[in-house]
Design a protein around this motif. Structure first.
Motif, PDB file in Angstrom:
ATOM      1  N   PHE A 149      49.628 -26.062 -50.040  1.00  0.00           N
ATOM      2  CA  PHE A 149      50.340 -24.940 -50.653  1.00  0.00           C
ATOM      3  C   PHE A 149      51.193 -25.508 -51.770  1.00  0.00           C
ATOM      4  CE2 PHE A 149      54.149 -22.350 -51.118  1.00  0.00           C
ATOM      5  CZ  PHE A 149      53.652 -21.050 -51.154  1.00  0.00           C
ATOM      6  N   LEU A 150      51.016 -24.990 -52.982  1.00  0.00           N
ATOM      7  CA  LEU A 150      51.755 -25.482 -54.141  1.00  0.00           C
ATOM      8  C   LEU A 150      52.437 -24.314 -54.837  1.00  0.00           C
ATOM      9  CD1 LEU A 150      49.053 -27.921 -55.554  1.00  0.00           C
ATOM     10  CD2 LEU A 150      51.164 -28.569 -54.370  1.00  0.00           C
ATOM     11  N   ALA A 151      53.741 -24.423 -55.022  1.00  0.00           N
ATOM     12  CA  ALA A 151      54.502 -23.343 -55.641  1.00  0.00           C
ATOM     13  C   ALA A 151      55.464 -23.892 -56.675  1.00  0.00           C
ATOM     14  CB  ALA A 151      55.273 -22.555 -54.575  1.00  0.00           C
ATOM     15  N   THR A 152      55.672 -23.105 -57.702  1.00  0.00           N
ATOM     16  CA  THR A 152      56.623 -23.459 -58.739  1.00  0.00           C
ATOM     17  C   THR A 152      57.128 -22.167 -59.366  1.00  0.00           C
ATOM     18  OG1 THR A 152      56.963 -24.833 -60.712  1.00  0.00           O
ATOM     19  CG2 THR A 152      54.882 -23.632 -60.568  1.00  0.00           C
ATOM     20  N   VAL A 202      43.515 -24.455 -50.998  1.00  0.00           N
ATOM     21  CA  VAL A 202      44.769 -24.582 -51.725  1.00  0.00           C
ATOM     22  C   VAL A 202      45.262 -23.194 -52.107  1.00  0.00           C
ATOM     23  CG1 VAL A 202      43.554 -24.955 -53.916  1.00  0.00           C
ATOM     24  CG2 VAL A 202      45.933 -25.650 -53.707  1.00  0.00           C
ATOM     25  N   GLN A 203      46.535 -22.973 -51.917  1.00  0.00           N
ATOM     26  CA  GLN A 203      47.183 -21.745 -52.385  1.00  0.00           C
ATOM     27  C   GLN A 203      48.183 -22.127 -53.454  1.00  0.00           C
ATOM     28  OE1 GLN A 203      48.942 -19.248 -49.371  1.00  0.00           O
ATOM     29  NE2 GLN A 203      49.816 -17.834 -50.848  1.00  0.00           N
ATOM     30  N   GLU A 204      47.995 -21.594 -54.649  1.00  0.00           N
ATOM     31  CA  GLU A 204      48.848 -21.898 -55.788  1.00  0.00           C
ATOM     32  C   GLU A 204      49.659 -20.661 -56.146  1.00  0.00           C
ATOM     33  OE1 GLU A 204      48.440 -23.237 -60.512  1.00  0.00           O
ATOM     34  OE2 GLU A 204      46.658 -22.864 -59.288  1.00  0.00           O
ATOM     35  N   ARG A 253      52.858 -27.297 -65.138  1.00  0.00           N
ATOM     36  CA  ARG A 253      51.551 -27.937 -65.316  1.00  0.00           C
ATOM     37  C   ARG A 253      51.276 -28.963 -64.217  1.00  0.00           C
ATOM     38  NH1 ARG A 253      51.835 -33.021 -66.947  1.00  0.00           N
ATOM     39  NH2 ARG A 253      53.704 -33.832 -68.001  1.00  0.00           N
ATOM     40  N   ASN A 254      52.320 -29.525 -63.604  1.00  0.00           N
ATOM     41  CA  ASN A 254      52.113 -30.433 -62.481  1.00  0.00           C
ATOM     42  C   ASN A 254      51.433 -29.723 -61.313  1.00  0.00           C
ATOM     43  OD1 ASN A 254      53.709 -33.271 -62.712  1.00  0.00           O
ATOM     44  ND2 ASN A 254      54.723 -31.706 -63.949  1.00  0.00           N
ATOM     45  N   THR A 255      51.947 -28.549 -60.981  1.00  0.00           N
ATOM     46  CA  THR A 255      51.357 -27.747 -59.909  1.00  0.00           C
ATOM     47  C   THR A 255      49.936 -27.330 -60.281  1.00  0.00           C
ATOM     48  OG1 THR A 255      53.458 -26.964 -59.029  1.00  0.00           O
ATOM     49  CG2 THR A 255      51.556 -25.520 -58.732  1.00  0.00           C
ATOM     50  N   GLU A 256      49.764 -26.881 -61.512  1.00  0.00           N
ATOM     51  CA  GLU A 256      48.441 -26.418 -61.954  1.00  0.00           C
ATOM     52  C   GLU A 256      47.416 -27.546 -61.912  1.00  0.00           C
ATOM     53  OE1 GLU A 256      49.557 -25.060 -65.793  1.00  0.00           O
ATOM     54  OE2 GLU A 256      50.692 -23.337 -65.020  1.00  0.00           O
TER      55      GLU A 256
END
Length: 301
Positions: A222-225, A251-253, A235-238
Motif C-alpha cells: 500500500f503506497l500513499a502520498t 499494490v494499492q496506490e 513521483r517516488n510513490t508513482e
C-alpha cells in the motif's frame, strides 16, 4: 486546517522554550495533548532489542483482546537524523485500535550511523517480534510493516530486500504486506544534503533504492502520498507502484488531494482523521493481506 493547527502548536512550543521548558517539538506536543483512540493501549515500553540506547521499542495492543492478531511494525520518519518513538504513540495507538498488535521501535540515527545501519536495526526489531510477540497476543507469522517518510523507506527496504531479515534470522515470508506513507523510494542521484550525508558513502548507490528490489516475490504493498507534498515528491510513490504492478504484485496506490508531507501521518490521528481516509484504507489493505493465521511451513531459505 492541519497547517493552521501545526502553526499554533509550533507557537506554543516556542513559548515554552522561551520560558525555559526545553525539549518541546510540535509533534511531541501534539502527541501529548491530542485525543487518543480508545481501542488501543500501551502494554510494553522501552523493551531492548539491542545494546544501543536507541534500540528500544514499545508495544501497543487492541483494547479488546484478539486471538493471535496480525502484528504491525511502524517506523517513524525524520530524515534518518531525528525522531523518537515517544512522539508517535498517537499513531501506534490508532493502529492498535484497528486490530493490530503494534510495535513502535526507535532506531539509530545519523550522524552516529549511516546506511544501512538503521535498516539492520529495523531487522533486529522484527527479530524481537518473532521471538516475543506471542506473549502480547500477536502472530509472529503475520507481520506487516508500515512507516512514514524515512520510516516508509525503512519499511519498504525491509519488505522488498529480504537479505536484511535473513541476516537477522527472520523468514522474509512472515512479512505479509508493506505500507508506505509519503516515502522516498527512488531518489537517485544523491543531490540533497540528507541523501548525501546518509547514503553518499554507499559503494553501490542503486542498492540503496527500494524501487530496485521490486519484483514478483515482493509482498503486497500500500503506497500513499499527498499531491501537495514538496518534501518527498509523489513521483517516488508513482515509481515504486509502477514497478510493483509490472511485477504483478498486488499494490494499492493512493494520492490524496490537498495533503502535504506531514498530513499523511497526522491523518492517522483522531484530530485529523476526517482530512483523508488514510487509516481506514491502509488498515483494510494490511488486514486483507495479513492472510491466514499460520503459514504451513516457515523455513529459512
Amino acid at each position: 486546517m492541519i497547517k493552521a493547527f501545526v502553526s499554533l502548536v509550533s507557537l506554543i512550543c516556542l513559548g515554552l522554550t522561551i520560558v525555559g521548558l526545553s525539549g518541546c517539538s510540535p509533534l511531541a506536543l501534539f502527541d501529548a495533548l491530542g485525543p487518543r483512540d480508545k481501542g488501543g493501549r500501551l502494554v510494553l515500553k522501552d523493551a531492548a532489542y539491542g545494546e544501543d540506547p536507541r534500540q528500544r521499542l514499545d508495544v501497543f495492543v487492541p483494547s479488546v483482546p484478539h486471538d493471535r492478531a496480525p502484528v504491525l511494525v511502524f517506523f517513524y520518519g525524520g530524515s534518518w537524523d531525528s525522531g523518537s518513538k515517544a512522539d508517535y504513540a498517537f499513531a501506534a495507538q490508532a493502529l492498535a485500535a484497528q486490530g493490530f498488535v503494534t510495535v513502535l521501535p526507535d532506531y539509530r540515527l545519523y550522524p552516529k550511523v549511516r546506511f544501512p545501519d538503521f535498516l539492520e536495526d529495523g531487522a533486529a526489531a522484527i527479530a524481537w517480534v518473532r521471538n516475543n510477540i506471542a506473549g502480547y497476543g500477536g502472530d509472529a507469522h503475520r507481520i506487516v510493516l508500515a512507516g512514514h517518510s524515512a520510516g516508509a523507506y525503512n519499511a519498504a527496504m525491509l519488505g522488498l530486500n529480504p537479505e536484511y531479515l535473513r541476516r537477522a534470522g527472520v523468514d522474509p515470508r512472515s512479512i505479509r504486506a508493506v505500507a508506505g506513507l509519503s516515502g522516498p523510494y527512488d531518489f537517485l542521484p544523491f543531490d540533497q544534503k540528507t541523501s548525501i550525508d546518509v547514503f553518499g558513502q554507499a559503494p553501490d548507490a542503486p542498492a540503496t533504492q527500494p524501487v530496485n528490489y521490486a519484483g514478483p516475490h515482493s509482498p503486497p504493498t500500500f503506497l500513499a502520498t499527498g499531491d501537495a507534498d514538496t518534501v518527498v515528491r509523489p513521483r517516488n510513490t508513482e515509481s515504486l507502484a509502477a514497478r510493483l504492478r509490472t511485477a504483478r504484485v498486488p499494490v494499492q496506490e493512493r494520492v490524496y488531494p490537498g495533503l502535504d508531507h506531514s498530513d499523511t501521518l497526522l491523518s492517522l490521528s483522531v484530530t485529523f482523521r476526517r482530512k483523508a481516509p488514510v487509516l481506514a484504507e491502509m488498515s483494510a489493505f494490511l488486514h486483507q493481506h495479513a492472510g491466514a493465521k499460520r503459514l504451513t511451513t516457515l523455513t529459512m531459505h
